[in-house]
Design a protein around this motif. Structure first.
Motif, PDB file in Angstrom:
ATOM      1  N   VAL A 171       0.874  -1.174   0.000  1.00  0.00           N
ATOM      2  CA  VAL A 171       0.000   0.000   0.000  1.00  0.00           C
ATOM      3  C   VAL A 171       0.907   1.218   0.000  1.00  0.00           C
ATOM      4  O   VAL A 171       1.774   1.365   0.876  1.00  0.00           O
ATOM      5  CB  VAL A 171      -0.923   0.013   1.227  1.00  0.00           C
ATOM      6  N   SER A 173       1.777   4.895   0.643  1.00  0.00           N
ATOM      7  CA  SER A 173       1.337   6.033   1.451  1.00  0.00           C
ATOM      8  C   SER A 173       2.548   6.640   2.132  1.00  0.00           C
ATOM      9  O   SER A 173       3.629   6.041   2.177  1.00  0.00           O
ATOM     10  CB  SER A 173       0.309   5.598   2.499  1.00  0.00           C
ATOM     11  N   VAL A 178      -3.027   8.044   1.559  1.00  0.00           N
ATOM     12  CA  VAL A 178      -2.779   6.975   0.593  1.00  0.00           C
ATOM     13  C   VAL A 178      -2.642   7.572  -0.803  1.00  0.00           C
ATOM     14  O   VAL A 178      -3.263   8.600  -1.104  1.00  0.00           O
ATOM     15  CB  VAL A 178      -3.914   5.928   0.634  1.00  0.00           C
ATOM     16  N   VAL A 204      -8.628   4.346  -1.528  1.00  0.00           N
ATOM     17  CA  VAL A 204      -8.620   2.891  -1.503  1.00  0.00           C
ATOM     18  C   VAL A 204      -9.712   2.440  -0.541  1.00  0.00           C
ATOM     19  O   VAL A 204      -9.770   2.914   0.601  1.00  0.00           O
ATOM     20  CB  VAL A 204      -7.269   2.319  -1.044  1.00  0.00           C
ATOM     21  N   TYR A 206     -10.602  -0.792   1.266  1.00  0.00           N
ATOM     22  CA  TYR A 206      -9.957  -2.061   1.594  1.00  0.00           C
ATOM     23  C   TYR A 206     -11.015  -3.019   2.109  1.00  0.00           C
ATOM     24  O   TYR A 206     -11.590  -2.810   3.174  1.00  0.00           O
ATOM     25  CB  TYR A 206      -8.902  -1.797   2.666  1.00  0.00           C
ATOM     26  N   ALA A 231      -1.689  -3.017   5.468  1.00  0.00           N
ATOM     27  CA  ALA A 231      -2.303  -1.781   5.963  1.00  0.00           C
ATOM     28  C   ALA A 231      -1.528  -1.246   7.169  1.00  0.00           C
ATOM     29  O   ALA A 231      -1.274  -0.036   7.265  1.00  0.00           O
ATOM     30  CB  ALA A 231      -3.759  -2.036   6.334  1.00  0.00           C
ATOM     31  N   PHE A 420      -7.933   6.195   2.846  1.00  0.00           N
ATOM     32  CA  PHE A 420      -7.888   4.736   2.999  1.00  0.00           C
ATOM     33  C   PHE A 420      -9.056   4.312   3.884  1.00  0.00           C
ATOM     34  O   PHE A 420      -9.101   4.633   5.075  1.00  0.00           O
ATOM     35  CB  PHE A 420      -6.561   4.299   3.627  1.00  0.00           C
TER      36      PHE A 420
END
Length: 668
Positions: A171, A173, A178, A204, A206, A231, A420
């Motif tokens: 991920v 970021s 993000v 995103v 998730y 994450a 996110f």
């Protein structure tokens, strides 16, 4: 020059929002976003037909919602209080899940999920666990599968793009916001120049499910692993990570042995690893075989392990199964013979079991005969999957089933990392206890809330972004180097960490499969339903060692094994954070609660016949209004504790709400 070319040639996609995961929550998020006008979206998944929503169920899989039948009083506020009473639950999340439960339920109905209603049109319900009303409903064993299939059909009808066989491995970021994702293309893993794909995005969502890959003993469907570690690595905080549900389930296939599977009184026995030395181990504990059978019967009602039912209750069965498994033995349910052999004198069962079986007309024969009489589909379920209960036993274990904790979210299901969002089981909207079926509702509500917020507040078109370019370049270099090392084997180095934590240059690498088996077995032994502080600490230190030397320890069999490499790394990060959370909870005076028994020699054994090491203290409520949050930073986990957010008590004067809705789209 080669590296620069590699980075420039890597496939890239720019989108406003990427939804990761194709379960019921992920599909609903995509469907809602499209319906709200945001078309610049796509879904990413490692396998569109995998996942818990599509591939799991129970005797009667439950969906929990506001009461929609009969004269029994109910309200959004009452339902919110029920959810909030589960301990360590944030009140704003409870209120959202109650308020949107009807909307989300009726959307599923309109999409074709056949929830039953009576001839007057009422959606009738029944009472599930931790439910003071009759809010539960079901379409049978595969409620979540129906949901997923209907939502997928709606998404495909809209033409929303789905990138299948794309495994997220990083991920992107800066810990605060993000900016994208790095994926491994599973269909092109063998091509070094084509195996990676970048997604640049503003948002995103998730929807990756719970971190099931952490456990060896798991009732999650094969192929569902979760991706919480990625994450955490990106700066997302965890919440209530200590809170799980565990229960007995078959190993092959993975399925809860709840309901009638227990109520027909199967025979429990164990064998050694080779299937020899058969022992009815429960009989060594219970002096009275009818006390034993009555406790087994109650496991049908009380399937999840619950420390409150360990002392004199049905959860003693779970403990005994766990103890036997720790001896290296395999556990089986046998429906061909009655416990203890011979016939059952049903009149000697405890009243609840005796009366139920009598009303069911099942006071006869063997367990398989009773099961065929009471629930023939339960027999057919296993037969269709290669297990004939009429002629063979069923192997079981005490398994991880659901994570009540997860990624910390606000009332719009956004995490502390801007853009996110976490929906479904990966998000932490539950606490210690929850009504059965509330997880399915929570996934639908979270998806709807995240979509609504993005459609109103986060509509930016993706453009050139220096932060993304820097993060993407760094991630590509990292992925390429890690893949090179685990594939190179002898050429890179053959050392590994010894049992004493010293680097042994002469020792060979370990296959990623073996490392995974070791890690998952360790977690099931020390970080599942039964937790002892010193053992959790030992497991944490071993996990940290493996993760710290991962690129030198792990060996891939070939490019087709790379998915395991990246997946195992994610699992190890998750294990480190979750084990750390358990130790921090103990350090704050946390005691046994929910599905977690923390051993404490100053406490009391649930039964005098158990070893001293199973003494424990029940939670006295000291932490029931507190939330533990975890942050993974530079290889270590930091914690903070806060009070739960209360249920909002707004003065909802209609004219004011109406004006706010017109001005803000109800996002404020």
């Amino acid at each position: 020059m080669e590296l620069q070319w590699f980075q420039e040639q890597t496939r890239r996609y720019r989108l406003n929002t990427v939804i990761v995961g194709t379960g019921a929550a992920g599909f609903n998020a995509a469907d809602q976003l499209w319906s709200l006008g945001q078309r610049d979206i796509a879904m990413v998944t490692d396998h569109v037909k995998a996942g818990t929503s599509r591939n799991t169920g129970s005797d009667k899989q439950t969906y929990y919602k506001l009461t929609l039948a009969g004269e029994e009083p109910d309200s959004v506020g009452e339902m919110a209080k029920t959810l909030f009473s589960g301990q360590c639950v944030d009140g704003d999340l409870a209120l959202c899940e109650a308020a949107l439960s009807t909307q989300c339920f009726l959307k599923l109905v309109n999409l074709g999920v056949p929830f039953p209603r009576n001839r007057w049109g009422e959606y009738v319900g029944y009472k599930t666990d931790h439910d003071p009303r009759c809010r539960a409903t079901s379409v049978g064993p595969y409620t979540s599968r129906y949901m997923t299939e209907c939502l997928e059909a709606s998404v495909r009808e809209k033409g929303i793009r789905i990138f299948d066989k794309m495994q997220v491995i990083r991920v992107l970021s800066d810990g605060k916001q993000v900016c994208g994702l790095l994926c491994l293309d599973l269909d092109r893993a063998g091509d070094e120049k084509e195996r990676y794909v970048l997604f640049q995005c503003e948002n995103v969502i998730y929807a990756t499910g719970g971190p099931a890959g952490m456990y060896a003993d798991s009732v999650y469907p094969a192929g569902h692993y979760g991706a919480s570690g990625l994450a955490f690595e990106a700066g997302v905080k965890g919440k209530n990570l200590t809170e799980w549900q565990y229960g007995m389930a078959s190993v092959r296939p993975r399925w809860n042995v709840s309901g009638t599977y227990m109520q027909v009184l199967p025979r429990f026995y164990s064998t050694d690893g080779q299937g020899n030395d058969e022992q009815e181990f429960l009989r060594d504990f219970f002096d009275d075989p009818y006390e034993m059978m009555s406790k087994v019967f109650l496991k049908g009602y009380q399937w999840p392990f619950d420390v409150r039912k360990a002392a004199g209750g049905s959860s003693i069965i779970d403990i005994l199964v766990y103890i036997e498994r720790c001896k290296g033995r395999r556990i089986f349910l046998d429906y061909r013979e009655n416990p203890c052999g011979g016939q059952v004198d049903f009149g000697r069962l405890e009243p609840e079991a005796r009366e139920y079986l009598n009303r069911a007309g099942a006071c006869f024969g063997t367990p398989i005969e009773r099961l065929k009489h009471m629930n023939l589909p339960a027999v057919e379920f296993y037969r269709e999957r290669g297990v004939d209960l009429e002629s063979q036993p069923l192997e079981i274990a005490l398994c991880a089933q659901h994570n009540n904790g997860g990624l910390s979210i606000d009332a719009w299901w956004q995490t502390n990392v801007e853009g996110f969002f976490a929906v479904g089981e990966v998000s932490a909207s539950h606490g210690v206890y929850r009504p059965g079926g509330s997880a399915l509702n929570a996934g639908q509500v979270g998806a709807a809330r995240a979509a609504q917020y993005i459609a109103v507040r986060r509509t930016e078109t993706v453009g050139e972004n220096g932060a993304f370019e820097a993060a993407a370049s760094q991630a590509l270099v990292w992925a390429r180097e890690l893949a090179g090392r685990v594939l190179a084997g002898e050429a890179v180095g053959t050392g590994r960490m010894s049992a004493h934590g010293c680097w042994d240059q002469a020792a060979p690498r370990t296959s990623v499969r073996e490392l995974w088996d070791q890690a998952a077995t360790r977690m099931s032994r020390f970080g599942a339903a039964i937790r002892r502080a010193d053992q959790v600490g030992t497991a944490l230190r071993e996990t940290e060692r493996v993760l710290g030397q991962f690129e030198h320890l792990a060996e891939a069999e070939g490019p087709g094994d790379l998915w395991r490499v990246f997946r195992l790394r994610d699992i190890l990060i998750s294990q480190q954070v979750y084990l750390s959370a358990m130790l921090d909870y103990i350090g704050h005076g946390g005691k046994s609660r929910g599905s977690a028994l923390y051993t404490n020699l100053s406490g009391k054994k649930p039964d005098e016949r158990l070893p001293e090491e199973f003494a424990f203290c029940l939670d006295d409520g000291g932490l029931e209004k507190m939330v533990q949050e975890a942050a993974f930073k530079e290889g270590r986990t930091e914690f903070c504790w806060r009070e739960v957010r209360p249920i909002p008590q707004d003065d909802d004067f209609f004219e004011n709400v109406w004006r706010g809705y017109r001005e803000n789209g109800n996002v404020w």
